[in-house]
Motif scaffolding. Structure first.
Motif, PDB file in Angstrom:
ATOM      1  N   SER A  44       0.847  -1.193   0.000  1.00 16.62           N
ATOM      2  CA  SER A  44       0.000   0.000   0.000  1.00 16.62           C
ATOM      3  C   SER A  44       0.880   1.239   0.000  1.00 16.62           C
ATOM      4  O   SER A  44       2.046   1.199   0.418  1.00 16.62           O
ATOM      5  CB  SER A  44      -0.918   0.028   1.229  1.00 16.62           C
ATOM      6  N   ARG A  71      -9.162  -2.903  -0.414  1.00 14.00           N
ATOM      7  CA  ARG A  71      -9.060  -1.648   0.336  1.00 14.00           C
ATOM      8  C   ARG A  71      -9.284  -1.905   1.821  1.00 14.00           C
ATOM      9  O   ARG A  71      -9.993  -2.835   2.211  1.00 14.00           O
ATOM     10  CB  ARG A  71     -10.071  -0.623  -0.165  1.00 14.00           C
ATOM     11  N   LEU A  78      -8.758   6.680  -6.076  1.00 15.28           N
ATOM     12  CA  LEU A  78      -7.500   6.127  -6.589  1.00 15.28           C
ATOM     13  C   LEU A  78      -7.455   6.358  -8.095  1.00 15.28           C
ATOM     14  O   LEU A  78      -8.386   5.992  -8.808  1.00 15.28           O
ATOM     15  CB  LEU A  78      -7.420   4.634  -6.273  1.00 15.28           C
ATOM     16  N   PRO A  98     -14.007   4.280  -3.735  1.00 23.69           N
ATOM     17  CA  PRO A  98     -13.882   3.160  -2.794  1.00 23.69           C
ATOM     18  C   PRO A  98     -14.879   2.031  -3.029  1.00 23.69           C
ATOM     19  O   PRO A  98     -14.539   0.856  -2.846  1.00 23.69           O
ATOM     20  CB  PRO A  98     -14.099   3.829  -1.431  1.00 23.69           C
ATOM     21  N   VAL A 101     -13.891  -1.071  -5.242  1.00 26.97           N
ATOM     22  CA  VAL A 101     -12.876  -2.026  -4.798  1.00 26.97           C
ATOM     23  C   VAL A 101     -13.367  -2.681  -3.515  1.00 26.97           C
ATOM     24  O   VAL A 101     -13.799  -1.985  -2.586  1.00 26.97           O
ATOM     25  CB  VAL A 101     -11.520  -1.330  -4.557  1.00 26.97           C
ATOM     26  N   THR A 103     -13.284  -5.135   0.051  1.00 20.14           N
ATOM     27  CA  THR A 103     -12.450  -5.134   1.252  1.00 20.14           C
ATOM     28  C   THR A 103     -11.696  -6.446   1.434  1.00 20.14           C
ATOM     29  O   THR A 103     -11.040  -6.639   2.460  1.00 20.14           O
ATOM     30  CB  THR A 103     -13.313  -4.859   2.498  1.00 20.14           C
ATOM     31  N   TRP A 127      -0.436   3.563 -10.341  1.00 23.53           N
ATOM     32  CA  TRP A 127      -1.381   3.494  -9.219  1.00 23.53           C
ATOM     33  C   TRP A 127      -1.101   4.697  -8.331  1.00 23.53           C
ATOM     34  O   TRP A 127      -0.036   4.795  -7.731  1.00 23.53           O
ATOM     35  CB  TRP A 127      -1.121   2.182  -8.505  1.00 23.53           C
ATOM     36  N   ASP A 134      -5.498   9.676   3.528  1.00 21.66           N
ATOM     37  CA  ASP A 134      -5.345   8.224   3.617  1.00 21.66           C
ATOM     38  C   ASP A 134      -4.222   7.869   4.593  1.00 21.66           C
ATOM     39  O   ASP A 134      -3.230   8.597   4.729  1.00 21.66           O
ATOM     40  CB  ASP A 134      -5.023   7.630   2.245  1.00 21.66           C
ATOM     41  N   CYS A 139      -6.687   2.752   3.136  1.00 22.74           N
ATOM     42  CA  CYS A 139      -5.822   2.774   1.959  1.00 22.74           C
ATOM     43  C   CYS A 139      -6.159   1.601   1.042  1.00 22.74           C
ATOM     44  O   CYS A 139      -6.963   0.730   1.380  1.00 22.74           O
ATOM     45  CB  CYS A 139      -4.349   2.718   2.362  1.00 22.74           C
ATOM     46  N   TYR A 140      -5.520   1.591  -0.130  1.00 22.75           N
ATOM     47  CA  TYR A 140      -5.664   0.508  -1.101  1.00 22.75           C
ATOM     48  C   TYR A 140      -4.390  -0.338  -1.103  1.00 22.75           C
ATOM     49  O   TYR A 140      -3.285   0.180  -0.911  1.00 22.75           O
ATOM     50  CB  TYR A 140      -5.886   1.068  -2.509  1.00 22.75           C
ATOM     51  N   TRP A 141      -4.560  -1.645  -1.349  1.00 19.39           N
ATOM     52  CA  TRP A 141      -3.442  -2.579  -1.399  1.00 19.39           C
ATOM     53  C   TRP A 141      -3.419  -3.264  -2.766  1.00 19.39           C
ATOM     54  O   TRP A 141      -4.451  -3.706  -3.263  1.00 19.39           O
ATOM     55  CB  TRP A 141      -3.584  -3.639  -0.309  1.00 19.39           C
ATOM     56  N   TRP A 142      -2.218  -3.355  -3.357  1.00 24.09           N
ATOM     57  CA  TRP A 142      -2.032  -3.963  -4.677  1.00 24.09           C
ATOM     58  C   TRP A 142      -1.173  -5.216  -4.513  1.00 24.09           C
ATOM     59  O   TRP A 142      -0.081  -5.153  -3.936  1.00 24.09           O
ATOM     60  CB  TRP A 142      -1.355  -2.964  -5.609  1.00 24.09           C
TER      61      TRP A 142
END
Length: 224
Positions: A44, A71, A78, A98, A101, A103, A127, A134, A139-142
């Protein structure tokens, strides 16, 4: 009296493995071009940090991409974009909210405006979180694959985290697109008037596969 027939060669279409609509319209659908689907871990970043994944397409048009991630709670928006240089301008982009995406980890769609690109050149999926508020809880995770020498899940690209290249590692992604088959008419010259028995010669190429057939249309007659 001998009759003389004159016609104008209007157009020619080729049919390859990519589905197309006769007459030069857009393809009926796209397909996966590039992908890296092995996931070992997740990363993230917060604004203004950026992640990126390079790739080399084989198609001429990119229509959309899919990414694997999730997320935490409710982060801000994003921005997902495609560039032809890591720190250059966006060629196309899409803003994810949000609610787009989940959870828990899954593939999510990024329906970018279509762009024309050059097969074989290097491009970057970028990204970029947009919210200043945030944090690790929002946050977002890839997802990515942790590679090593001799074990590179996607050798045509590389992962970048905050501008640093991570050799052998690659984020999880799928790119979709298509290529309309190319045809070059060598004889007769385009829009020329001809008479008698004419030999039509040309070259046909489909970067997505092999050529199945070539069709020719003369004036308002049917495709043959």
């Amino acid at each position: 009296m001998r009759k003389r027939f004159i016609f104008t060669l209007c157009s020619i279409v080729i049919v390859g493995l990519t589905p197309i609509i006769l007459g030069g319209n857009l393809p009926a659908g796209d397909h996966i071009d590039q992908e890296q689907t092995h996931c070992d871990r997740f990363w993230s970043t917060n604004y203004p940090g950026e992640f990126a994944q390079s790739f080399k397409p084989t198609v001429k048009t990119i229509t959309r991409i899919q990414l694997y991630g999730f997320r935490n709670n409710t982060p801000g928006n994003l921005r997902i974009s495609i560039r032809d240089s890591l720190n250059g301008d966006d060629l196309t982009y899409f803003i994810l909210h949000p609610d787009m995406v989940d959870t828990f980890p899954e593939w999510f769609e990024v329906d970018l405006p279509d762009i024309n690109i050059t097969p074989g050149d290097t491009y970057y999926i970028v990204w970029a979180p947009l919210s200043h508020t945030d944090n690790i809880s929002n946050c977002y995770w890839w997802g990515d694959n942790f590679g090593s020498p001799g074990h590179d899940a996607y050798p045509d690209g590389i992962e970048y985290r905050l501008g640093d290249a991570k050799q052998y590692s690659d984020f999880c992604f799928k790119t979709y697109g298509y290529s309309i088959p190319d045809v070059t008419i060598l004889n007769p010259i385009d829009q020329s008037n001809v008479s008698g028995i004419i030999e039509i010669r040309g070259n046909a190429y489909d970067s997505d596969g092999s050529i199945e057939r070539v069709e020719v249309k003369i004036d308002d007659n049917s495709w043959i």
